[in-house]
Design an enzyme around this catalytic site. Structure first.
Site, PDB file in Angstrom:
ATOM      1  N   GLU A 143       0.825  -1.206   0.000  1.00 29.93           N
ATOM      2  CA  GLU A 143       0.000   0.000   0.000  1.00 29.93           C
ATOM      3  C   GLU A 143       0.861   1.260   0.000  1.00 29.93           C
ATOM      4  OE1 GLU A 143      -3.495   2.160   2.707  1.00 29.93           O
ATOM      5  OE2 GLU A 143      -2.105   0.721   3.633  1.00 29.93           O
ATOM      6  N   ASP A 178      -5.510   2.987  -1.355  1.00 21.83           N
ATOM      7  CA  ASP A 178      -6.260   3.807  -0.409  1.00 21.83           C
ATOM      8  C   ASP A 178      -6.459   5.179  -1.052  1.00 21.83           C
ATOM      9  OD1 ASP A 178      -6.884   5.656   1.726  1.00 21.83           O
ATOM     10  OD2 ASP A 178      -6.251   4.100   3.140  1.00 21.83           O
ATOM     11  N   GLN A 206      -9.496   1.351  -0.101  1.00 25.27           N
ATOM     12  CA  GLN A 206      -9.887   1.945   1.173  1.00 25.27           C
ATOM     13  C   GLN A 206     -10.259   3.403   0.941  1.00 25.27           C
ATOM     14  OE1 GLN A 206      -6.296   0.875   3.403  1.00 25.27           O
ATOM     15  NE2 GLN A 206      -7.485  -0.565   4.623  1.00 25.27           N
ATOM     16  N   GLU A 242     -11.809   3.015   6.228  1.00 24.58           N
ATOM     17  CA  GLU A 242     -10.711   3.254   7.157  1.00 24.58           C
ATOM     18  C   GLU A 242     -10.660   4.748   7.493  1.00 24.58           C
ATOM     19  OE1 GLU A 242      -6.219   1.526   7.672  1.00 24.58           O
ATOM     20  OE2 GLU A 242      -6.587   2.780   5.915  1.00 24.58           O
TER      21      GLU A 242
END
Length: 260
Positions: A143, A178, A206, A242
């Protein structure tokens, strides 16, 4: 419509951790993720998942000494043995929780260390981890994380993450994208979703509002538009929620209820 997983490290913090499974299920979530499962017996977590009809879709491998500020091991010189032991621990837990994917945090780039050396270590660790995870039927993820929230983090950009995945060449090594981190570092999120989701190299998404990491109906990103873009690509994975609720988890889920 995208499928959303509650991140139990950030959501429902008004409850003790083990009680967050019930709270997420009561609000209608069908899946959960969180940072780390290792403080609780895997059997207890599996029971919570089963009792509340939840899927475990993601957690992180051991990151080193989190309380001391470490944020992963995968690029760190001299820590390969610890990285390997942690990966085996994570895979055992993933099997117990029927979790299909594990995030491998890259770590903070040590000051004064040549970045090319760190990348070589990173690639070697990821190649080994992908092979081990494939034997267990699991995916491993990397990530890109923004340098405002984690200064010095080794991996920050989507294009670099995809080059690394391509260089390793393992079909079960994928990118955890993300959108919060992506917006802070790069922006142009719509274009990047259209570019990367069709490749098959994105294993998980995310979300959080930017810049304050609250609900995704706050801040500068138009998440409703982004969800439509995700749908249009045909991507079928999970989207982890998140974010830090601005004023109570359940009260802040209006963005999701409007989408359902």
């Amino acid at each position: 419509m995208p499928r959303f997983a509650a991140n139990l490290s950030m959501l429902y913090t008004e409850h003790g951790f083990l009680d967050r499974f019930a709270a997420a299920a009561a609000d209608g979530f069908e899946a959960v993720e969180y940072l780390f499962p290792y403080a609780w017996p895997a059997a207890e977590l599996a029971t919570r998942l089963r009792d509340h009809g939840l899927q475990q879709v993601l957690f992180n491998a051991p990151p080193g000494d989190w309380d001391a500020g470490e944020r992963g091991l995968a690029c760190l010189p001299g820590r390969q043995g610890e990285f390997r032991r942690g990966l085996h621990q994570a895979l055992d837990t993933a099997m117990a929780l029927d979790c299909p994917r594990v995030h491998l945090m890259a770590g903070l780039a040590p000051s004064g260390t040549d970045r090319a050396r760190l990348k070589d270590i990173y690639l070697a660790n990821l190649s080994w981890a992908a092979a081990e995870a494939a034997s267990a039927g699991r995916d491993v993820l990397i990530e890109p994380i923004n340098t405002r929230d984690i200064p010095g983090y080794f991996l920050n950009r989507q294009d670099e993450a995809h080059r690394i995945v391509e260089a390793v060449g393992a079909p079960n090594l994928k990118v955890q994208m993300d959108l919060y981190h992506c917006q802070i570092v790069e922006g142009d999120v719509t274009t990047k979703l259209r570019q990367y989701l069709p490749t098959g190299r994105v294993g998980h998404l995310q979300i959080a509002g930017v810049p304050d990491r609250h609900e995704p109906d706050q801040g500068e990103l138009a998440h409703g538009h982004l969800f439509d873009v995700i749908d249009a690509t045909g991507w079928q994975g999970w989207i982890g929620c998140e974010y830090r609720p601005a004023a109570g988890t359940s009260a802040g889920l209006g963005w999701w209820r409007r989408r359902r």
